[in-house]
Scaffold this active site. Structure first.
Site, PDB file in Angstrom:
ATOM      1  N   ASP A   1      -4.365 -13.099   3.509  1.00  0.00           N
ATOM      2  CA  ASP A   1      -5.626 -12.570   4.040  1.00  0.00           C
ATOM      3  C   ASP A   1      -6.797 -12.929   3.129  1.00  0.00           C
ATOM      4  O   ASP A   1      -7.939 -12.537   3.379  1.00  0.00           O
ATOM      5  CB  ASP A   1      -5.552 -11.053   4.325  1.00  0.00           C
ATOM      6  CG  ASP A   1      -4.788 -10.257   3.290  1.00  0.00           C
ATOM      7  OD1 ASP A   1      -4.479 -10.809   2.213  1.00  0.00           O
ATOM      8  OD2 ASP A   1      -4.510  -9.070   3.552  1.00  0.00           O
TER       9      ASP A   1
ATOM     10  N   HIS B   1      -6.017  -7.362  -0.523  1.00  0.00           N
ATOM     11  CA  HIS B   1      -6.236  -5.939  -0.824  1.00  0.00           C
ATOM     12  C   HIS B   1      -5.485  -5.523  -2.091  1.00  0.00           C
ATOM     13  O   HIS B   1      -4.397  -6.033  -2.361  1.00  0.00           O
ATOM     14  CB  HIS B   1      -5.747  -5.074   0.342  1.00  0.00           C
ATOM     15  CG  HIS B   1      -6.387  -5.406   1.656  1.00  0.00           C
ATOM     16  ND1 HIS B   1      -5.804  -6.266   2.578  1.00  0.00           N
ATOM     17  CD2 HIS B   1      -7.563  -5.011   2.195  1.00  0.00           C
ATOM     18  CE1 HIS B   1      -6.592  -6.368   3.637  1.00  0.00           C
ATOM     19  NE2 HIS B   1      -7.671  -5.629   3.428  1.00  0.00           N
TER      20      HIS B   1
ATOM     21  N   HIS C   1       0.818  -1.234   0.000  1.00  0.00           N
ATOM     22  CA  HIS C   1       0.000   0.000   0.000  1.00  0.00           C
ATOM     23  C   HIS C   1       0.844   1.274   0.000  1.00  0.00           C
ATOM     24  O   HIS C   1       0.293   2.372  -0.165  1.00  0.00           O
ATOM     25  CB  HIS C   1      -0.946   0.024   1.208  1.00  0.00           C
ATOM     26  CG  HIS C   1      -1.962  -1.076   1.198  1.00  0.00           C
ATOM     27  ND1 HIS C   1      -2.884  -1.224   0.176  1.00  0.00           N
ATOM     28  CD2 HIS C   1      -2.199  -2.099   2.060  1.00  0.00           C
ATOM     29  CE1 HIS C   1      -3.637  -2.291   0.422  1.00  0.00           C
ATOM     30  NE2 HIS C   1      -3.243  -2.842   1.554  1.00  0.00           N
TER      31      HIS C   1
HETATM   32  N1  Q9C Z   1     -12.412  -1.725   8.409  1.00  0.00           N
HETATM   33  C1  Q9C Z   1      -2.381  -5.325   4.205  1.00  0.00           C
HETATM   34  O1  Q9C Z   1      -3.002  -6.374   4.170  1.00  0.00           O
HETATM   35  N2  Q9C Z   1      -7.781  -1.741   7.308  1.00  0.00           N
HETATM   36  N3  Q9C Z   1      -2.938  -4.169   4.593  1.00  0.00           N
HETATM   37  C2  Q9C Z   1      -9.064  -2.008   6.778  1.00  0.00           C
HETATM   38  C3  Q9C Z   1     -11.447  -2.134   7.420  1.00  0.00           C
HETATM   39  C4  Q9C Z   1      -6.672  -1.576   6.407  1.00  0.00           C
HETATM   40  C5  Q9C Z   1      -4.316  -4.130   4.970  1.00  0.00           C
HETATM   41  C6  Q9C Z   1     -10.064  -1.787   7.862  1.00  0.00           C
HETATM   42  C7  Q9C Z   1      -6.212  -2.860   5.800  1.00  0.00           C
HETATM   43  C8  Q9C Z   1      -4.812  -2.783   5.323  1.00  0.00           C
HETATM   44  C9  Q9C Z   1      -0.934  -5.278   3.859  1.00  0.00           C
HETATM   45 ZN    ZN Z   2      -3.981  -7.307   2.629  1.00  0.00          ZN
END
Ligand code: Q9C
Ligand code: ZN
Length: 349
Positions: free
Chosen positions: A289, A202, A164
């Site tokens: 994930d 993501h 990200h």
């Molecule tokens: N309510 C990675 O997997 N939070 N980053 C989402 C939803 C951010 C994930 C919250 C997720 C970031 C590397």
């Molecule tokens: Zn992720």
């Protein structure tokens, strides 16, 4: 398979994040890396080592030097300002804020500078964050070096994750974009094009942005549709690259509840693009994930599918730099990563 990891990740301990108005314990914890390391140590087929320091130069090849300098100073400035807890902004530089008034420049107060260099509030900076982020970049670079030295694959146990983080922004639990740093390193060392295959749940907005206009780096991602999934504003299928990089970005967004067959079908489409793009090395952003029990995501993949995923990716005929991204279900995190890597090892033949 060779595995690179660093204990320095343990200096980065984010405590809390705000989810839709609620303060919750942070999910990107040191235990994640400990679980993965334990699962790999349990299996005799992994050979572990620590990273070699590569300096700041390969990081400056993909990031704004201002972002790197900020991350290095941020914790000290936060403490000097007498702030409590972790460094988190309260106001971020939404482009509409200064629309028609010029871009604006980096402000001077630490809370405002945080809002200048990040796009959200879930990615706190603490005392050891910068050192851990630098170590994670070194982990990815060292894995890339192993592959450049002839290894068919190497796994970089990066923490914090990276995909990200954009050229001039941290966020999404990411500070420096480990996969982008590794991919650019491979391009510069080999002069060959490189494919980045992003399998985290993501969308890797940072990696996409860094290489969006690059004809020599393919970015292909399979992810939760941004219509519902973080980071919400990138990862739509009509985003295909720009300028000289037109056609070198491929997004395959998927529906909630996505199971093994639909996922593998999308993966095969992604791998077709990887195959038709040149180069001998691919960087894989591996997030588990996508697993059905992940606490912050909504796919429904089985544990078994990770082995098949690794096998199919390896069968695409590229040497692999596998970089750890997300994955938050602690009981299965290590074993799912292990399955993926064992599948890849089998697919490499
Ligand atoms: N309510 C990675 O997997 N939070 N980053 C989402 C939803 C951010 C994930 C919250 C997720 C970031 C590397
Ligand atoms: Zn992720």
């Amino acid at each position: 398979m060779r595995v690179v990891h660093s204990p320095i990740h343990g200096l980065h301990v984010p405590r809390t994040e705000v989810w839709t108005g609620r303060l919750v314990p942070h999910v990107e914890t040191p235990e994640r890396a400990e679980r993965i390391l334990a699962a790999l140590e349990e299996d005799g087929s992994f050979e572990l080592r620590e990273p070699t320091p590569h300096g700041v130069e390969p990081i400056e090849a993909v990031h704004d030097p201002g972002l790197i300098a900020f991350l290095e100073e941020a914790w000290e400035a936060w403490e000097a300002a007498g702030e409590e807890g972790e460094a988190v902004p309260d106001t971020v530089l939404h482009p509409g804020l200064r629309a028609g008034m010029g871009e604006g420049r980096e402000p001077s107060s630490i809370v405002a500078r945080l809002g200048y260099w990040t796009f959200e509030t879930m990615t706190p900076v603490g005392a050891g964050t910068y050192r851990a982020a630098r170590a994670a970049a070194d982990v990815a670079l060292t894995a890339a070096d192993l592959v450049l030295g002839g290894e068919p694959a190497a796994y970089a146990l990066c923490r914090p994750p990276g995909h990200h983080a954009a050229r001039s922004l941290f966020g999404g639990y990411c500070y420096l974009n480990n996969a982008a740093v590794a991919a650019e390193h491979v391009v510069r060392r080999t002069g060959e094009p490189v494919a980045v295959l992003d399998l985290d749940y993501h969308h890797g907005n940072g990696t996409q942005q860094i290489f969006y206009e690059r004809p020599d780096v393919l970015y292909v991602s399979v992810h939760g549709d941004p219509a519902r999934a973080y980071p919400y504003f990138t990862g739509f299928d009509e985003e295909t690259g720009a300028g000289a990089g037109a056609g070198t970005t491929v997004n395959l967004p998927l529906a909630p509840g996505c199971g093994d067959p639909a996922y593998l079908e999308a993966l095969d489409r992604a791998l077709e693009r990887v195959r038709s793009f040149g180069g001998s090395v691919a960087v894989v952003s591996l997030g588990v994930d996508t697993y059905r029990e992940d606490p912050i995501c909504d796919f429904a993949l089985s544990a078994e599918v990770y082995e098949e995923m690794g096998r199919r990716v390896a069968a695409a005929g590229r040497r692999l730099v596998v970089v750890q991204e997300g994955g938050y279900h602690l009981p299965t995190l290590g074993t799912n990563v292990r399955r993926w890597l064992l599948g890849a090892a089998a697919g490499l033949g």
